[in-house]
Write a protein that holds these residues in place. Sequence first.
Motif, mmCIF file in Angstrom:
data_model
loop_
_atom_site.group_PDB
_atom_site.id
_atom_site.type_symbol
_atom_site.label_atom_id
_atom_site.label_comp_id
_atom_site.label_asym_id
_atom_site.label_seq_id
_atom_site.Cartn_x
_atom_site.Cartn_y
_atom_site.Cartn_z
ATOM 1 N N HIS A 1 0.832 -1.150 -0.283
ATOM 2 C CA HIS A 1 -0.128 0.033 0.147
ATOM 3 C C HIS A 1 0.887 1.278 -0.061
ATOM 4 O O HIS A 1 0.516 2.308 -0.588
ATOM 5 C CB HIS A 1 -0.881 -0.123 1.122
ATOM 6 C CG HIS A 1 -2.281 0.540 0.928
ATOM 7 N ND1 HIS A 1 -3.353 0.749 1.712
ATOM 8 C CD2 HIS A 1 -2.809 0.864 -0.197
ATOM 9 C CE1 HIS A 1 -4.308 1.278 1.506
ATOM 10 N NE2 HIS A 1 -4.356 1.273 0.092
ATOM 11 N N ALA A 2 1.815 1.058 0.884
ATOM 12 C CA ALA A 2 2.817 2.376 0.632
ATOM 13 C C ALA A 2 3.533 2.570 -0.706
ATOM 14 O O ALA A 2 3.530 3.516 -0.935
ATOM 15 C CB ALA A 2 3.744 2.168 1.722
ATOM 16 N N LEU A 3 3.889 1.363 -1.343
ATOM 17 C CA LEU A 3 4.620 1.425 -2.483
ATOM 18 C C LEU A 3 3.488 2.224 -3.549
ATOM 19 O O LEU A 3 3.857 3.066 -4.562
ATOM 20 C CB LEU A 3 5.102 0.314 -3.035
ATOM 21 C CG LEU A 3 6.093 -0.442 -2.271
ATOM 22 C CD1 LEU A 3 6.459 -1.691 -2.896
ATOM 23 C CD2 LEU A 3 7.361 0.565 -2.516
ATOM 24 N N LEU A 4 2.381 1.676 -3.478
ATOM 25 C CA LEU A 4 1.219 2.078 -4.178
ATOM 26 C C LEU A 4 1.002 3.843 -3.963
ATOM 27 O O LEU A 4 0.769 4.357 -5.002
ATOM 28 C CB LEU A 4 -0.157 1.441 -3.909
ATOM 29 C CG LEU A 4 -1.316 1.835 -4.826
ATOM 30 C CD1 LEU A 4 -1.152 1.565 -6.498
ATOM 31 C CD2 LEU A 4 -2.651 1.142 -4.354
ATOM 32 N N ASP A 5 1.067 4.236 -2.823
ATOM 33 C CA ASP A 5 0.919 5.366 -2.602
ATOM 34 C C ASP A 5 2.066 6.378 -3.522
ATOM 35 O O ASP A 5 1.800 7.497 -3.780
ATOM 36 C CB ASP A 5 0.781 5.890 -1.259
ATOM 37 C CG ASP A 5 -0.374 5.416 -0.438
ATOM 38 O OD1 ASP A 5 -1.403 5.451 -1.010
ATOM 39 O OD2 ASP A 5 -0.332 5.191 0.896
ATOM 40 N N GLU A 6 3.258 5.784 -3.167
ATOM 41 C CA GLU A 6 4.374 6.484 -3.888
ATOM 42 C C GLU A 6 3.954 6.393 -5.387
ATOM 43 O O GLU A 6 4.977 7.274 -5.790
ATOM 44 C CB GLU A 6 5.613 5.727 -3.328
ATOM 45 C CG GLU A 6 6.078 5.884 -1.876
ATOM 46 C CD GLU A 6 7.323 5.070 -1.655
ATOM 47 O OE1 GLU A 6 7.777 4.300 -2.353
ATOM 48 O OE2 GLU A 6 7.285 4.828 -0.332
ATOM 49 N N SER A 7 3.681 5.571 -5.980
ATOM 50 C CA SER A 7 3.365 5.410 -7.456
ATOM 51 C C SER A 7 2.668 6.467 -7.760
ATOM 52 O O SER A 7 2.959 6.846 -9.064
ATOM 53 C CB SER A 7 2.914 3.947 -7.695
ATOM 54 O OG SER A 7 1.484 3.974 -7.677
#
Length: 197
Positions: free
Chosen positions: A71-77
């Motif tokens: 989820h954190a990586l998705l936010d960053e993307s």
Amino acid sequence: YWLAPQPPAVPTIQGAVLPTPKPLPDFSLQNHRGEKVTATSFGDGWHLVSYGFTHCPDVCPTLLADLDRFHALLDESGHFKDLTIWFYSIDPARDSVEALANYVPWFDARFIGLRADDAAQAQRFEQALGMTATISGTLGEEDYQVAHGFRLYLLDAEGQLRAALAPTRNRAGQQFYEPPVLLEDYLALRRWVQEQS
């Protein structure tokens, strides 16, 4: 020669893409806030459904920690962030609304716990997604055992099942989800659906 435009190729993911989206049947569940959840609850944004139980000693907490990293990586993307992550309990006898409320948001406040009060409703939901689980022993006793499969289910904004995402398996036979791989597969699926519309 005139050639008709070809549909976009189905993405290669770690898991299976449904050739035809599969609508969810009617069901009635509860989230960890005690609110009713039905098939129409999955009609706002996309949804990633995981499953397990709160007494799980290792696999489930590791899964939820990996989903938090995803989820954190998705936010960053910055792409396709309209995703809700659910954790469905296959042990509702122990996983009350209160138990889920104390467990699921600890990993990420945006995650939603889900349970069934009724065995028929549980069966309907679990079979629709293809979940597998077995309980050994007598419910109500402390030592009964719960075993379950290990898949994630991706639903689109119309509440239709689009894909089942599989974990990585190492040489020792251990299964786990790698957040970067999960992100890559999720984004590929979203772009594929977008290209189709």
